[in-house]
Write a protein that holds these residues in place. Structure first.
Motif, PDB file in Angstrom:
ATOM      1  N   ARG A 180       4.097  -2.654 -12.053  1.00 35.46           N
ATOM      2  CA  ARG A 180       2.906  -1.847 -11.719  1.00 35.46           C
ATOM      3  C   ARG A 180       3.041  -0.429 -12.256  1.00 35.46           C
ATOM      4  N   HIS A 181       4.260   0.117 -12.193  1.00 40.22           N
ATOM      5  CA  HIS A 181       4.503   1.453 -12.763  1.00 40.22           C
ATOM      6  C   HIS A 181       4.260   1.440 -14.267  1.00 40.22           C
ATOM      7  N   TRP A 182       4.803   0.423 -14.938  1.00 39.09           N
ATOM      8  CA  TRP A 182       4.572   0.323 -16.387  1.00 39.09           C
ATOM      9  C   TRP A 182       3.081   0.269 -16.704  1.00 39.09           C
TER      10      TRP A 182
ATOM     11  N   GLY B 165       0.586   1.362 -14.827  1.00 38.65           N
ATOM     12  CA  GLY B 165      -0.186   2.491 -14.312  1.00 38.65           C
ATOM     13  C   GLY B 165      -1.291   2.077 -13.368  1.00 38.65           C
ATOM     14  N   VAL B 166      -1.038   1.043 -12.559  1.00 41.53           N
ATOM     15  CA  VAL B 166      -2.044   0.557 -11.615  1.00 41.53           C
ATOM     16  C   VAL B 166      -1.513   0.622 -10.193  1.00 41.53           C
ATOM     17  N   SER B 167      -2.426   0.723  -9.265  1.00 45.30           N
ATOM     18  CA  SER B 167      -2.056   0.723  -7.855  1.00 45.30           C
ATOM     19  C   SER B 167      -1.790  -0.702  -7.384  1.00 45.30           C
ATOM     20  N   GLU B 168      -1.170  -0.821  -6.229  1.00 44.18           N
ATOM     21  CA  GLU B 168      -0.939  -2.139  -5.646  1.00 44.18           C
ATOM     22  C   GLU B 168      -2.266  -2.832  -5.345  1.00 44.18           C
ATOM     23  N   ALA B 169      -3.249  -2.059  -4.861  1.00 45.83           N
ATOM     24  CA  ALA B 169      -4.565  -2.642  -4.555  1.00 45.83           C
ATOM     25  C   ALA B 169      -5.236  -3.173  -5.812  1.00 45.83           C
ATOM     26  N   GLU B 170      -5.151  -2.439  -6.912  1.00 45.58           N
ATOM     27  CA  GLU B 170      -5.733  -2.920  -8.169  1.00 45.58           C
ATOM     28  C   GLU B 170      -4.999  -4.174  -8.654  1.00 45.58           C
ATOM     29  N   PHE B 171      -3.689  -4.125  -8.613  1.00 38.90           N
ATOM     30  CA  PHE B 171      -2.872  -5.223  -9.118  1.00 38.90           C
ATOM     31  C   PHE B 171      -3.177  -6.530  -8.399  1.00 38.90           C
ATOM     32  N   TYR B 172      -3.397  -6.458  -7.095  1.00 38.56           N
ATOM     33  CA  TYR B 172      -3.627  -7.673  -6.317  1.00 38.56           C
ATOM     34  C   TYR B 172      -5.111  -8.009  -6.138  1.00 38.56           C
ATOM     35  N   ASP B 173      -5.953  -7.394  -6.954  1.00 37.45           N
ATOM     36  CA  ASP B 173      -7.375  -7.733  -6.941  1.00 37.45           C
ATOM     37  C   ASP B 173      -7.596  -8.875  -7.938  1.00 37.45           C
ATOM     38  N   PRO B 174      -7.849 -10.092  -7.459  1.00 36.38           N
ATOM     39  CA  PRO B 174      -7.977 -11.234  -8.372  1.00 36.38           C
ATOM     40  C   PRO B 174      -9.179 -11.147  -9.296  1.00 36.38           C
TER      41      PRO B 174
END
Length: 198
Positions: free
Chosen positions: A65-67, A69-78
């Motif tokens: 996620r750091h690489w 540049g996204v938040s956890e909420a964005e990352f887990y948005d299907p």
């Protein structure tokens, strides 16, 4: 006619093809929807993901996620991200305590169908050599370092990444160009896609 991603995902989650070869229950892990614009193809779930049933719920996920540049909420948005590893189940551990390679059954059974069910993809992150060999049609002799070094050859459709595991910290230190050259453009590309999507 294109197969619906949600129907296919339910079929994958119910898969038990490898159960006889695994020392633990099958628990296929994936995420996504037909609207996803970015796909992440890693290796296979590790022990923590096997326990959580959610992709990248471990330090590798934090680094990835750091690489990106996204938040956890964005990352887990299907709606935004499809996460479809080469092997959907935890493959077990080798004699040294490392994860075994992804089982081959998943790629042949599912991956072409998953690709067809994601019609709006703009970017695919290939995390690790297993994904890179399949999706970039690389020879068996291709190394991760040489593939990631040639990342511009595949951009902007694909980005070849090393696995974000702590085991690759030495590789990252020996290859500072990855953080200096690849990650800024990766983050910019992801943010541009998300801004148009959200």
């Amino acid at each position: 006619m294109t197969e619906r991603f949600d129907t296919l995902a339910a079929e994958i989650r119910a898969c038990r093809v490898c159960q006889g070869d695994l020392p633990h229950p099958c628990r296929p892990v994936l995420q996504g929807s037909a609207s996803a614009r970015i796909r992440i193809i890693g290796q296979a779930p590790g022990t923590r993901v096997q326990a959580s049933g959610r992709p990248f719920t471990d330090p590798s996920g934090e680094r990835l996620r750091h690489w990106m540049g996204v938040s956890e909420a964005e990352f887990y948005d299907p709606r935004l991200f499809a996460i479809t590893p080469m092997g959907f189940c935890f493959p077990g551990l080798d004699a040294k305590g490392g994860d075994l390679p992804p089982r081959r059954e998943c790629a042949s059974l599912w991956h072409d169908r998953v690709t067809a069910s994601l019609p709006d993809l703009e970017l695919t992150l290939l995390v690790g050599l297993h994904a890179q060999r399949r999706y970039l049609n690389l020879p068996a002799s291709a190394s991760l370092s040489s593939t990631v070094l040639r990342w511009r050859n595949f951009f902007p459709e694909y980005v070849a990444l090393p696995h974000p595991s702590w085991r690759n910290s030495g590789w990252l230190k020996r290859n500072p160009w990855f953080e200096n050259e690849v990650l800024p453009l990766l983050r910019s590309r992801i943010r541009e896609i998300l801004q148009r999507t959200l």
